[in-house]
Each structure stands twice: as C-alpha cells, then as structure tokens.
Motif scaffolding. Structure first.
Motif, PDB file in Angstrom:
ATOM      1  N   VAL A 336      12.252  10.427  -3.019  1.00 50.93           N
ATOM      2  CA  VAL A 336      10.967   9.872  -3.435  1.00 50.93           C
ATOM      3  C   VAL A 336      10.757   8.440  -2.959  1.00 50.93           C
ATOM      4  O   VAL A 336       9.618   7.993  -2.778  1.00 50.93           O
ATOM      5  N   SER A 337      11.842   7.710  -2.720  1.00 51.34           N
ATOM      6  CA  SER A 337      11.699   6.318  -2.281  1.00 51.34           C
ATOM      7  C   SER A 337      10.972   6.216  -0.943  1.00 51.34           C
ATOM      8  O   SER A 337      10.369   5.185  -0.626  1.00 51.34           O
ATOM      9  N   LYS A 338      11.014   7.281  -0.146  1.00 49.94           N
ATOM     10  CA  LYS A 338      10.322   7.273   1.150  1.00 49.94           C
ATOM     11  C   LYS A 338       8.834   7.607   1.017  1.00 49.94           C
ATOM     12  O   LYS A 338       8.061   7.369   1.946  1.00 49.94           O
ATOM     13  N   LEU A 339       8.449   8.159  -0.140  1.00 50.05           N
ATOM     14  CA  LEU A 339       7.088   8.660  -0.310  1.00 50.05           C
ATOM     15  C   LEU A 339       6.208   7.763  -1.160  1.00 50.05           C
ATOM     16  O   LEU A 339       4.996   7.726  -0.970  1.00 50.05           O
ATOM     17  N   ILE A 340       6.804   7.051  -2.108  1.00 52.97           N
ATOM     18  CA  ILE A 340       5.989   6.263  -3.029  1.00 52.97           C
ATOM     19  C   ILE A 340       5.560   4.957  -2.385  1.00 52.97           C
ATOM     20  O   ILE A 340       6.163   4.476  -1.425  1.00 52.97           O
ATOM     21  N   ALA A 341       4.484   4.390  -2.912  1.00 54.33           N
ATOM     22  CA  ALA A 341       4.015   3.080  -2.453  1.00 54.33           C
ATOM     23  C   ALA A 341       4.960   2.019  -2.988  1.00 54.33           C
ATOM     24  O   ALA A 341       5.227   1.953  -4.187  1.00 54.33           O
ATOM     25  N   LYS A 342       5.484   1.209  -2.098  1.00 49.57           N
ATOM     26  CA  LYS A 342       6.453   0.184  -2.495  1.00 49.57           C
ATOM     27  C   LYS A 342       5.713  -1.101  -2.823  1.00 49.57           C
ATOM     28  O   LYS A 342       5.107  -1.726  -1.960  1.00 49.57           O
ATOM     29  N   GLU A 343       5.779  -1.490  -4.100  1.00 49.84           N
ATOM     30  CA  GLU A 343       5.045  -2.674  -4.533  1.00 49.84           C
ATOM     31  C   GLU A 343       5.700  -3.934  -3.966  1.00 49.84           C
ATOM     32  O   GLU A 343       6.894  -4.165  -4.160  1.00 49.84           O
ATOM     33  N   PRO A 344       4.943  -4.778  -3.253  1.00 50.81           N
ATOM     34  CA  PRO A 344       5.498  -5.992  -2.662  1.00 50.81           C
ATOM     35  C   PRO A 344       5.628  -7.092  -3.699  1.00 50.81           C
ATOM     36  O   PRO A 344       5.368  -6.885  -4.886  1.00 50.81           O
ATOM     37  N   MET A 345       6.002  -8.255  -3.229  1.00 50.80           N
ATOM     38  CA  MET A 345       6.059  -9.393  -4.134  1.00 50.80           C
ATOM     39  C   MET A 345       4.675  -9.641  -4.735  1.00 50.80           C
ATOM     40  O   MET A 345       3.667  -9.195  -4.206  1.00 50.80           O
ATOM     41  N   LEU A 346       4.642 -10.348  -5.860  1.00 52.22           N
ATOM     42  CA  LEU A 346       3.403 -10.565  -6.589  1.00 52.22           C
ATOM     43  C   LEU A 346       2.335 -11.163  -5.693  1.00 52.22           C
ATOM     44  O   LEU A 346       2.544 -12.146  -5.004  1.00 52.22           O
ATOM     45  N   VAL A 347       1.173 -10.521  -5.683  1.00 54.25           N
ATOM     46  CA  VAL A 347       0.043 -10.990  -4.889  1.00 54.25           C
ATOM     47  C   VAL A 347      -0.973 -11.632  -5.829  1.00 54.25           C
ATOM     48  O   VAL A 347      -1.295 -11.073  -6.875  1.00 54.25           O
ATOM     49  N   LYS A 348      -1.469 -12.793  -5.453  1.00 58.62           N
ATOM     50  CA  LYS A 348      -2.447 -13.474  -6.282  1.00 58.62           C
ATOM     51  C   LYS A 348      -3.752 -12.680  -6.311  1.00 58.62           C
ATOM     52  O   LYS A 348      -4.103 -12.002  -5.358  1.00 58.62           O
ATOM     53  N   PRO A 349      -4.498 -12.773  -7.437  1.00 63.62           N
ATOM     54  CA  PRO A 349      -5.791 -12.088  -7.510  1.00 63.62           C
ATOM     55  C   PRO A 349      -6.744 -12.581  -6.425  1.00 63.62           C
ATOM     56  O   PRO A 349      -6.580 -13.666  -5.881  1.00 63.62           O
ATOM     57  N   LYS A 350      -7.742 -11.739  -6.122  1.00 64.47           N
ATOM     58  CA  LYS A 350      -8.766 -12.047  -5.120  1.00 64.47           C
ATOM     59  C   LYS A 350      -8.149 -12.281  -3.745  1.00 64.47           C
ATOM     60  O   LYS A 350      -8.506 -13.214  -3.030  1.00 64.47           O
ATOM     61  N   THR A 351      -7.180 -11.444  -3.379  1.00 61.68           N
ATOM     62  CA  THR A 351      -6.532 -11.547  -2.068  1.00 61.68           C
ATOM     63  C   THR A 351      -7.021 -10.422  -1.160  1.00 61.68           C
ATOM     64  O   THR A 351      -7.001  -9.258  -1.542  1.00 61.68           O
ATOM     65  N   MET A 352      -7.465 -10.781   0.044  1.00 61.93           N
ATOM     66  CA  MET A 352      -7.846  -9.790   1.045  1.00 61.93           C
ATOM     67  C   MET A 352      -6.723  -9.633   2.054  1.00 61.93           C
ATOM     68  O   MET A 352      -6.304 -10.613   2.670  1.00 61.93           O
ATOM     69  N   LEU A 353      -6.244  -8.416   2.201  1.00 60.91           N
ATOM     70  CA  LEU A 353      -5.207  -8.132   3.183  1.00 60.91           C
ATOM     71  C   LEU A 353      -5.854  -7.501   4.406  1.00 60.91           C
ATOM     72  O   LEU A 353      -6.488  -6.449   4.310  1.00 60.91           O
ATOM     73  N   ILE A 354      -5.734  -8.139   5.565  1.00 60.90           N
ATOM     74  CA  ILE A 354      -6.186  -7.530   6.812  1.00 60.90           C
ATOM     75  C   ILE A 354      -5.007  -6.728   7.345  1.00 60.90           C
ATOM     76  O   ILE A 354      -4.215  -7.171   8.164  1.00 60.90           O
ATOM     77  N   GLY A 355      -4.861  -5.546   6.837  1.00 57.31           N
ATOM     78  CA  GLY A 355      -3.741  -4.674   7.166  1.00 57.31           C
ATOM     79  C   GLY A 355      -3.866  -3.393   6.371  1.00 57.31           C
ATOM     80  O   GLY A 355      -4.821  -3.202   5.613  1.00 57.31           O
ATOM     81  N   GLU A 356      -2.880  -2.502   6.496  1.00 59.73           N
ATOM     82  CA  GLU A 356      -2.995  -1.146   5.953  1.00 59.73           C
ATOM     83  C   GLU A 356      -2.160  -0.919   4.708  1.00 59.73           C
ATOM     84  O   GLU A 356      -2.221   0.158   4.120  1.00 59.73           O
ATOM     85  N   ASP A 357      -1.394  -1.897   4.254  1.00 57.45           N
ATOM     86  CA  ASP A 357      -0.460  -1.692   3.154  1.00 57.45           C
ATOM     87  C   ASP A 357      -1.191  -1.670   1.818  1.00 57.45           C
ATOM     88  O   ASP A 357      -1.477  -2.713   1.230  1.00 57.45           O
ATOM     89  N   ALA A 358      -1.496  -0.474   1.332  1.00 60.66           N
ATOM     90  CA  ALA A 358      -2.258  -0.333   0.090  1.00 60.66           C
ATOM     91  C   ALA A 358      -1.492  -0.849  -1.119  1.00 60.66           C
ATOM     92  O   ALA A 358      -2.100  -1.173  -2.140  1.00 60.66           O
ATOM     93  N   ALA A 359      -0.161  -0.950  -1.014  1.00 63.27           N
ATOM     94  CA  ALA A 359       0.653  -1.384  -2.153  1.00 63.27           C
ATOM     95  C   ALA A 359       0.329  -2.807  -2.595  1.00 63.27           C
ATOM     96  O   ALA A 359       0.615  -3.187  -3.726  1.00 63.27           O
ATOM     97  N   TYR A 360      -0.284  -3.605  -1.723  1.00 64.15           N
ATOM     98  CA  TYR A 360      -0.683  -4.959  -2.103  1.00 64.15           C
ATOM     99  C   TYR A 360      -1.651  -4.936  -3.281  1.00 64.15           C
ATOM    100  O   TYR A 360      -1.741  -5.903  -4.035  1.00 64.15           O
TER     101      TYR A 360
END
Length: 438
Positions: A336-360
């Motif tokens: 399951v570790s290969k399938l689940i979304a891996k939560e990254p380090m804490l992201v501040k609110p109102k952050t726009m990620l120009i990338g594909e990592d939905a876990a943000y």
C-alpha cells in the motif's frame, strides 16, 4: 460489504493518489473554475461533473465517496444478476452472480473508489443487457438507441470505454440478424452523446480545449503506474487463480445451450475489450481492472453451479471467497505504501503548487489547476497568446495564493509576461515565491 471495507480501512487509512486527485478535482471545480480551460486534466466531463457536485453536497470526504461507490456497486450487481438470470445464462437461478460480483469488487480497495472507470462500467452493463436482449431475438429500435446512448455516456465518463462500442457492435453483427438501419441507429445514438458534450463546450468557448485535453491527450499521454508488473500480479493473483480455475471447469464440464454459448462468446468479447481498455489507459493502476470483474464473476458462477459433490459444494465457496478476500487484503496492505498519497512536510495555507503532487493539498485548500504535468506545461506554453495568457492570469488572480511553489520552473516566464503579478511576490529559497504583505 461494510464489514470488508472496515477491515480494509484498519490497514489502509490514507487515500490513494488517484482517490485524492478526484476529491481535489471536485473541490477545485466547485470553487468556480472551469474544466479543461482552467483545469489542466484529462478526466472525463461527466465524471468531473459528478466530482464537482459531490464536493458541493458532501465536501471533501473519502467516506462519502465510498458510500456512493458502494451504492453504485450494489446497483451494478443487481443489473449483472438480472441480465444473466433473465437470459438463462445458467441452469440454476439464484442471486449468486450478484453476490460474487460484489465479493470481487470489494476484495481490492481501488475497485471500491468512485473512479471514472467504476462509473463508466455501470453504463456498459446497461448496454450489455440490451445487447443480450437483441441476441435473444427481441427486436425494437429502442434497444439499439439505448445501447448507443449508454456506451456514449460511458465514454464521456472514461474515454477508453469507447472500446466497448466496438465490442457490442461486433456482438450485434456476429450473433444477431441486426439490419443496417438499426446498426446506424446504434452509431447515431452513440455519437449523439459526443455531440451534446461538444456542443456544451462549444457554447462555453472551450471546445478545442475539451477535444485536445480529453480526446487527444487521453490517447497519447502515459502516466505510468505506481506498481510494477510483479506487484500488480501479486495483488491480482487470487483473481487470476479463480478465473483460470473457473474457465477450465466451464470448458471441461459445462453443457451449454446455443443461446448460452452466445452469451459466453459475448463475455469473451468483453474480456478482450477490458484488456484493450487497460492498455489504452494512461494510468495503468489497479482501478483500471474493474472492467474484468463481470467476466470473472460470470465464469466463477459457472464453477459453483458445476460442482456436483455435496461436500465440495458446501466447502469450496467458503474457501475461495474467504481466501480471495484475505489474500487480496494481505497483499494490498503489504504494497500500500506505493499506492497511497504520501503527505509531504507541512504546507502553509493558501499555497499554490505548480506541479502534480496532489498530496500537498491533503490538509489544505486546493489552489492549483495542475492535475497533470504535461497538460500544465502545454497550457503555460500559451503565454504568448492573448486568450491563453488572459485565462492563466485570471487563475492566479482568483486563487490569490500566499505562497507559490514552482516545481516546474515556469514562474519566471509568467512574471515576464505579467509584470504586475511579479510585483506582488518575492522570490525565496529554491522554487518558492511569497506574496508581499501590504
């Protein structure tokens, strides 16, 4: 079904990457952004519509989606059971086809997610019911009209489902005496759904974006798979074993009527369609395999019906069903570790990620149109064109992000195109930009 899902939830608490993506897509669209023009993704328009209004009604919650998907699976099982019994596919009438269908669906958590593939399968089963009625010599224009509409809707949910249009067309030609006029009606009703969706996006001014993002890019993109072939075969080993066992038993022992043989041949056509759909898909994940479930369930019922010895008839169902569920949960939880979304380090609110990592955005508000890297890059290549540049600028204005994380390295070009946007942000370490406080 509820008990099995609770057991799975004990081992798997974090949503898979694709499950999280669909939740976030609904939230993004519900915030007032348009599909394809302000959302860089290839998800089908009808599926996107469903995710948007589920978020509007229920919010971002996996629990609610599992509840909806459970209802969908029960509905599919009822259709599957009814179409097989009504067409006398077996010598014995029972609710076994529907029961085994549900068992197969709940054995792997990815099958129970409210994926476009699962929604699309509902309409494929509805079309299959009509096709079998036609093969049984029921002749009405309505059968062809409805079948085409069902496949058209399935295709607008999930594009590779278009394969089943050809599957059922071949079935109608090979196993019935359908006249050309009715086959053209089947084609017309199928294309009608495309035309209506295209007309909606044309009215909105986004037809070519819809055509490129959903039709063209869906066929040429390849996102790979979080699992390698060994991992996928390990998780699906129970399904493969049951399928081969049931097929061998059916071929060696079953005595089928002429119509039952035609049904079996249609099921084999569906098997080829399901395999083709998997290879056409650009995701190559486990939820792509739901199209094989009706095929496996059909032969598995034959296996149980053909068991003659009383002892085996009592013991084998329990062994196979419990073995399949237990083995699938064990192998899935180990990978399951290969399938689940891996939560990254804490992201501040109102952050726009120009990338594909939905876990943000697992714990934060969704603030990016980037659901696919390739489509995102293609959209930002339009900065030199007035319409595309205006659309991109409006996205930045609507989101009003406090932090921008530029994983794709495109913000320098954006700032060069929009100097007033550049004056709002300061470059920080790495690829991060922070909004200047007034």
């Amino acid at each position: 079904m509820i008990l099995i899902r609770l057991v799975q939830g004990y081992f798997i608490e974090t949503p898979s990457y694709y499950e999280l993506k669909w939740l976030l897509l609904g939230e993004w669209l519900n915030n007032g952004f348009k599909m394809y023009s302000e959302t860089f993704d290839y998800t089908g328009p009808i599926a996107a519509f469903v995710y948007k209004y589920l978020d509007l009604i229920l919010g971002r919650t996996s629990f609610a989606q599992y509840g909806i998907s459970s209802v969908v699976i029960i509905f599919q099982a009822a259709i599957f059971n009814q179409l097989l019994l009504k067409n006398k596919a077996y010598d014995e009438n029972s609710y076994l086809p529907g029961f085994l269908y549900m068992i197969l669906m709940v054995s792997i958590p990815d099958f129970m997610t409210l994926s476009p593939q699962l929604m699309s399968l509902t309409f494929i089963l509805l079309a299959l019911r009509n096709v079998l009625r036609r093969i049984d010599n029921q002749v009405t224009d309505e059968l062809f009209l409805n079948s085409g509409i069902f496949i058209g809707v399935a295709t607008m949910i999930y594009l590779p489902s278009v394969v089943f249009f050809l599957v059922f067309l071949f079935a109608l030609i090979l196993f019935s005496s359908a006249v050309t006029r009715r086959l053209l009606l089947y084609l017309f009703s199928f294309l009608l759904v495309f035309a209506l969706c295209g007309l909606y996006f044309f009215w909105r001014g986004d037809f070519w974006l819809f055509f490129d993002s959903y039709i063209i890019q869906n066929l040429v993109l390849s996102n790979g798979s979080p699992l390698d072939i060994v991992d996928a075969l390990t998780i699906c080993a129970g399904f493969i074993f049951i399928f081969l066992l049931a097929v061998f038993k059916t071929w060696s022992s079953a005595r089928l009527t002429n119509f039952q043989q035609k049904i079996q041949q249609v099921v084999w056509l569906m098997f080829l369609g399901a395999v083709t759909t998997f290879f056409l898909s650009n995701e190559k994940s486990l939820h792509e395999l739901v199209f094989l479930i009706p095929v496996i369930a059909y032969f598995w019922v034959h296996y149980f019906v053909l068991i003659r010895r009383k002892f085996f008839k009592m013991v084998m169902p329990g062994i196979l069903i419990l073995g399949l569920i237990g083995f699938s949960i064990f192998t899935y939880s180990s990978l399951v570790s290969k399938l689940i979304a891996k939560e990254p380090m804490l992201v501040k609110p109102k952050t726009m990620l120009i990338g594909e990592d939905a876990a943000y955005y697992m714990q934060n508000e969704m603030l990016t149109p980037c659901f696919n890297t390739h489509l995102c890059e293609k959209a930002f290549q339009g900065l030199d064109y007035y319409t595309s540049a205006t659309r991109l600028y409006q996205i930045f204005e609507k989101t009003d992000a406090e932090i921008i994380i530029d994983e794709m390295g495109i913000m320098p070009a954006v700032f060069n195109r929009f100097p007033n946007l550049e004056r709002k942000y300061n470059a920080r370490k790495g690829d991060e930009y922070a909004k200047i406080s007034n």
